[in-house]
Design a protein around this motif. Structure first.
Motif, PDB file in Angstrom:
ATOM      1  N   TRP A   1      -0.326  10.165   9.391  1.00  0.00           N
ATOM      2  CA  TRP A   1      -0.364   8.924  10.185  1.00  0.00           C
ATOM      3  C   TRP A   1       0.090   9.145  11.631  1.00  0.00           C
ATOM      4  O   TRP A   1      -0.657   8.874  12.578  1.00  0.00           O
ATOM      5  CB  TRP A   1       0.511   7.884   9.488  1.00  0.00           C
ATOM      6  CG  TRP A   1       0.573   6.533  10.115  1.00  0.00           C
ATOM      7  CD1 TRP A   1      -0.462   5.689  10.389  1.00  0.00           C
ATOM      8  CD2 TRP A   1       1.770   5.858  10.552  1.00  0.00           C
ATOM      9  NE1 TRP A   1       0.005   4.518  10.949  1.00  0.00           N
ATOM     10  CE2 TRP A   1       1.371   4.591  11.061  1.00  0.00           C
ATOM     11  CE3 TRP A   1       3.126   6.179  10.530  1.00  0.00           C
ATOM     12  CZ2 TRP A   1       2.287   3.664  11.561  1.00  0.00           C
ATOM     13  CZ3 TRP A   1       4.046   5.252  11.031  1.00  0.00           C
ATOM     14  CH2 TRP A   1       3.618   4.017  11.542  1.00  0.00           C
ATOM     15  N   LEU A   2       1.304   9.651  11.818  1.00  0.00           N
ATOM     16  CA  LEU A   2       1.787   9.863  13.176  1.00  0.00           C
ATOM     17  C   LEU A   2       1.026  10.976  13.880  1.00  0.00           C
ATOM     18  O   LEU A   2       0.784  10.911  15.089  1.00  0.00           O
ATOM     19  CB  LEU A   2       3.279  10.198  13.171  1.00  0.00           C
ATOM     20  CG  LEU A   2       4.278   9.040  13.064  1.00  0.00           C
ATOM     21  CD1 LEU A   2       5.688   9.549  13.329  1.00  0.00           C
ATOM     22  CD2 LEU A   2       3.945   7.891  13.991  1.00  0.00           C
ATOM     23  N   THR A   3       0.638  12.002  13.145  1.00  0.00           N
ATOM     24  CA  THR A   3      -0.127  13.098  13.745  1.00  0.00           C
ATOM     25  C   THR A   3      -1.434  12.585  14.324  1.00  0.00           C
ATOM     26  O   THR A   3      -1.846  12.980  15.421  1.00  0.00           O
ATOM     27  CB  THR A   3      -0.409  14.192  12.703  1.00  0.00           C
ATOM     28  OG1 THR A   3       0.838  14.701  12.209  1.00  0.00           O
ATOM     29  CG2 THR A   3      -1.207  15.331  13.301  1.00  0.00           C
ATOM     30  N   ALA A   4      -2.102  11.680  13.599  1.00  0.00           N
ATOM     31  CA  ALA A   4      -3.357  11.113  14.086  1.00  0.00           C
ATOM     32  C   ALA A   4      -3.141  10.316  15.364  1.00  0.00           C
ATOM     33  O   ALA A   4      -3.927  10.412  16.317  1.00  0.00           O
ATOM     34  CB  ALA A   4      -3.980  10.233  13.002  1.00  0.00           C
TER      35      ALA A   4
ATOM     36  N   LEU B   1      -3.394   1.121  23.611  1.00  0.00           N
ATOM     37  CA  LEU B   1      -2.909   0.573  22.350  1.00  0.00           C
ATOM     38  C   LEU B   1      -3.815   1.123  21.261  1.00  0.00           C
ATOM     39  O   LEU B   1      -5.036   0.897  21.274  1.00  0.00           O
ATOM     40  CB  LEU B   1      -2.976  -0.953  22.379  1.00  0.00           C
ATOM     41  CG  LEU B   1      -2.762  -1.718  21.066  1.00  0.00           C
ATOM     42  CD1 LEU B   1      -1.397  -1.427  20.464  1.00  0.00           C
ATOM     43  CD2 LEU B   1      -2.948  -3.212  21.283  1.00  0.00           C
ATOM     44  N   LEU B   2      -3.250   1.885  20.331  1.00  0.00           N
ATOM     45  CA  LEU B   2      -4.024   2.513  19.267  1.00  0.00           C
ATOM     46  C   LEU B   2      -3.849   1.748  17.962  1.00  0.00           C
ATOM     47  O   LEU B   2      -2.729   1.367  17.612  1.00  0.00           O
ATOM     48  CB  LEU B   2      -3.577   3.969  19.057  1.00  0.00           C
ATOM     49  CG  LEU B   2      -3.566   4.894  20.276  1.00  0.00           C
ATOM     50  CD1 LEU B   2      -3.169   6.309  19.840  1.00  0.00           C
ATOM     51  CD2 LEU B   2      -4.921   4.907  20.978  1.00  0.00           C
ATOM     52  N   GLY B   3      -4.933   1.524  17.252  1.00  0.00           N
ATOM     53  CA  GLY B   3      -4.879   0.856  15.967  1.00  0.00           C
ATOM     54  C   GLY B   3      -5.450   1.735  14.872  1.00  0.00           C
ATOM     55  O   GLY B   3      -6.506   2.348  15.055  1.00  0.00           O
ATOM     56  N   GLY B   4      -4.744   1.813  13.745  1.00  0.00           N
ATOM     57  CA  GLY B   4      -5.211   2.622  12.635  1.00  0.00           C
ATOM     58  C   GLY B   4      -5.951   1.796  11.595  1.00  0.00           C
ATOM     59  O   GLY B   4      -6.155   0.591  11.754  1.00  0.00           O
ATOM     60  N   GLN B   5      -6.331   2.466  10.526  1.00  0.00           N
ATOM     61  CA  GLN B   5      -7.086   1.826   9.443  1.00  0.00           C
ATOM     62  C   GLN B   5      -6.150   1.458   8.300  1.00  0.00           C
ATOM     63  O   GLN B   5      -5.321   2.266   7.878  1.00  0.00           O
ATOM     64  CB  GLN B   5      -8.179   2.764   8.936  1.00  0.00           C
ATOM     65  CG  GLN B   5      -9.042   2.178   7.834  1.00  0.00           C
ATOM     66  CD  GLN B   5     -10.113   3.134   7.332  1.00  0.00           C
ATOM     67  OE1 GLN B   5     -10.017   4.344   7.543  1.00  0.00           O
ATOM     68  NE2 GLN B   5     -11.123   2.612   6.680  1.00  0.00           N
TER      69      GLN B   5
ATOM     70  N   SER C   1      -0.850  -5.826  13.175  1.00  0.00           N
ATOM     71  CA  SER C   1       0.419  -5.230  13.604  1.00  0.00           C
ATOM     72  C   SER C   1       1.065  -4.349  12.545  1.00  0.00           C
ATOM     73  O   SER C   1       2.106  -3.742  12.814  1.00  0.00           O
ATOM     74  CB  SER C   1       1.399  -6.327  14.028  1.00  0.00           C
ATOM     75  OG  SER C   1       1.563  -7.276  12.989  1.00  0.00           O
ATOM     76  N   ASN C   2       0.480  -4.262  11.356  1.00  0.00           N
ATOM     77  CA  ASN C   2       1.053  -3.358  10.353  1.00  0.00           C
ATOM     78  C   ASN C   2       0.627  -1.909  10.573  1.00  0.00           C
ATOM     79  O   ASN C   2       1.052  -1.020   9.852  1.00  0.00           O
ATOM     80  CB  ASN C   2       0.703  -3.802   8.925  1.00  0.00           C
ATOM     81  CG  ASN C   2      -0.786  -3.768   8.631  1.00  0.00           C
ATOM     82  OD1 ASN C   2      -1.609  -3.390   9.458  1.00  0.00           O
ATOM     83  ND2 ASN C   2      -1.147  -4.193   7.420  1.00  0.00           N
ATOM     84  N   ASN C   3      -0.215  -1.670  11.609  1.00  0.00           N
ATOM     85  CA  ASN C   3      -0.676  -0.301  11.838  1.00  0.00           C
ATOM     86  C   ASN C   3      -1.183  -0.149  13.265  1.00  0.00           C
ATOM     87  O   ASN C   3      -2.383   0.006  13.486  1.00  0.00           O
ATOM     88  CB  ASN C   3      -1.771   0.062  10.830  1.00  0.00           C
ATOM     89  CG  ASN C   3      -2.143   1.536  10.872  1.00  0.00           C
ATOM     90  OD1 ASN C   3      -1.476   2.331  11.521  1.00  0.00           O
ATOM     91  ND2 ASN C   3      -3.216   1.886  10.190  1.00  0.00           N
TER      92      ASN C   3
ATOM     93  N   VAL D   1      -8.330   4.177  15.790  1.00  0.00           N
ATOM     94  CA  VAL D   1      -8.081   5.524  15.258  1.00  0.00           C
ATOM     95  C   VAL D   1      -8.159   5.447  13.732  1.00  0.00           C
ATOM     96  O   VAL D   1      -7.137   5.306  13.049  1.00  0.00           O
ATOM     97  CB  VAL D   1      -6.690   6.043  15.716  1.00  0.00           C
ATOM     98  CG1 VAL D   1      -6.524   7.517  15.321  1.00  0.00           C
ATOM     99  CG2 VAL D   1      -6.504   5.873  17.212  1.00  0.00           C
ATOM    100  N   PRO D   2      -9.370   5.508  13.160  1.00  0.00           N
ATOM    101  CA  PRO D   2      -9.511   5.291  11.713  1.00  0.00           C
ATOM    102  C   PRO D   2      -8.810   6.333  10.852  1.00  0.00           C
ATOM    103  O   PRO D   2      -8.525   6.076   9.678  1.00  0.00           O
ATOM    104  CB  PRO D   2     -11.032   5.320  11.500  1.00  0.00           C
ATOM    105  CG  PRO D   2     -11.580   6.053  12.673  1.00  0.00           C
ATOM    106  CD  PRO D   2     -10.669   5.736  13.817  1.00  0.00           C
ATOM    107  N   GLU D   3      -8.524   7.499  11.426  1.00  0.00           N
ATOM    108  CA  GLU D   3      -7.837   8.530  10.646  1.00  0.00           C
ATOM    109  C   GLU D   3      -6.336   8.261  10.519  1.00  0.00           C
ATOM    110  O   GLU D   3      -5.657   8.921   9.712  1.00  0.00           O
ATOM    111  CB  GLU D   3      -8.082   9.917  11.242  1.00  0.00           C
ATOM    112  CG  GLU D   3      -7.623  10.091  12.675  1.00  0.00           C
ATOM    113  CD  GLU D   3      -8.671   9.721  13.717  1.00  0.00           C
ATOM    114  OE1 GLU D   3      -8.571  10.243  14.849  1.00  0.00           O
ATOM    115  OE2 GLU D   3      -9.574   8.918  13.411  1.00  0.00           O
TER     116      GLU D   3
END
Length: 299
Positions: free
Chosen positions: A101-104, A116-120, A157-159, A201-203
Motif C-alpha cells: 500500500w505505502l510502496t504504491a 492527492l493520490l487515491g487508492g483502490q 477518505s479511507n484510502n 493509484v489502483p495498485e
C-alpha cells in the motif's frame, strides 16, 4: 523538516476488534518501518484502546490520541495536526491495507509529488450482500467521477494520501461534517477548486470490512444523503451557484451497474439493494434540507 516519509492517520470509534486487524495489516507493510509513523485517533470510544495499541508499539512508531466524539473529519484533522511525515496517508479502522500500500503511493509520489493520490478499495466481505452493494456503489462513483488515472475528481477518505503541508494549507477536512458522509467528497472538491491535482493509484489497495445488515445499510445511506446535502450546500455557498444534483441518467446507470460486474441472478439482488440505498439517500438528503433554516428572500 519531515521526520519520516509517511504519517498514517486512522480515526476510530468503538471498533477495537476492527482496529486490531487494521494495525496487524499495517505492521506487515513492506515499506521500511522507520520511514512511517501511525497515528490512531480515538474519537470518544467507550472502551479504552490502550490494550490494542500497546501490542504494536514494539513494531510500529505508534501514537494514540483521544478526543471527545466529534466525527471522523475532526479526528482526521487531529491526527494530521501532529503528523511529522512528508505525506499523510488516511485509512479507517475497518480497513486492511495490502502489503504494498505505502510502496504504491511512494512510487507514484515520485512523479506526482504535489498530487492527492487515491487508492483502490476492495470489499472484504463478499458474502455479505449489503456490504457488496455498498461497495459496488462506491466503485460506480469511481468509474463515474474518475475518467482515467490522471483525471480523477473523487476519492474516499479511507484510502488516500497527499502532502502534509498541502493538507494543512487548505484547512483539512471540514469539521462541520459530524458523520462519515461526504466530508471526503467536499475535501476533494475544495482541493480541485484550489488548483490541486488528483491521481488514481489502483495498485494502492485496501480491503474494507464494513459489516452491514438491512437496518445498518439503510442508516448508512440515509446518512450519505444527509452528507450529500451538506456537501452541495457548502459547494453552492462557495461557488455562489444553485444546488445541483446529478442527472437521472446517473442514477439509472448506478442501479443497473451490478449487471456489468456480477452474474445476473446476483445482480438482481444487488440492483434492488442499490435502488433501496438511493431511496434512503434521497430521504436523508431532503430530511437534512428541511432541518436547515430557510433564509427569506429580501423584498
Amino acid at each position: 523538516m519531515p521526520l519520516c516519509q509517511f504519517s498514517i492517520v486512522i480515526p476510530t470509534y468503538n471498533r477495537p476488534d476492527r482496529l486490531q486487524i487494521c494495525l496487524e495489516a499495517i505492521a506487515k507493510l513492506d515499506y521500511p518501518h522507520a520511514d512511517f509513523e501511525v497515528i490512531v485517533v480515538d474519537d470518544g470510544s467507550k472502551t479504552p484502546l490502550d490494550p490494542i495499541v500497546d501490542r504494536f508499539k514494539t513494531e510500529l512508531d505508534l501514537q494514540l490520541l483521544r478526543q471527545s466524539n466529534a466525527g471522523p473529519a475532526s479526528a482526521r484533522n487531529a491526527g494530521a495536526a501532529i503528523a511529522t511525515g512528508k505525506f499523510i496517508a488516511f485509512t479507517d479502522d475497518d480497513c486492511r491495507p495490502t502489503a504494498n500500500w505505502l510502496t504504491a503511493f511512494a512510487d507514484r509520489f515520485r512523479s506526482n509529488p504535489t498530487a492527492l493520490l487515491g487508492g483502490q478499495t476492495l470489499n472484504a466481505l463478499p458474502e455479505n450482500l449489503y456490504s457488496t452493494a455498498s461497495q459496488l456503489a462506491i466503485d460506480y462513483l469511481y468509474d463515474y467521477y474518475n475518467q482515467g488515472e490522471m483525471k480523477a475528481n473523487f476519492f474516499a477518505s479511507n484510502n488516500f494520501a497527499l502532502p502534509t503541508a498541502a493538507f494543512k494549507s487548505i484547512g483539512g477536512f471540514d469539521r462541520t461534517f459530524p458523520l462519515a458522509a461526504a466530508e471526503d467528497r467536499e475535501f476533494c472538491d475544495r482541493w480541485l477548486d484550489r488548483g490541486g491535482r488528483m491521481v488514481y493509484v489502483p495498485e494502492a489497495q485496501i480491503y474494507h470490512a464494513h459489516h452491514l445488515s438491512l437496518p445498518t445499510f439503510w442508516r448508512q445511506h440515509f446518512n450519505y444523503g444527509r452528507g450529500a446535502f451538506c456537501f452541495h450546500q457548502i459547494r453552492a455557498d462557495r461557488t455562489q451557484e444553485r444546488i445541483a444534483v446529478e442527472p437521472l441518467a446517473f442514477y439509472f446507470r448506478l442501479i443497473t451497474y451490478p449487471f456489468s460486474k456480477v452474474p445476473s441472478h446476483i445482480a438482481i439482488c444487488l440492483s434492488a439493494l442499490i435502488f433501496l440505498s438511493q431511496a434512503a439517500n434521497a430521504i436523508g438528503f431532503f430530511s437534512e434540507r428541511q432541518s436547515v433554516p430557510q433564509v427569506p428572500n429580501p423584498t
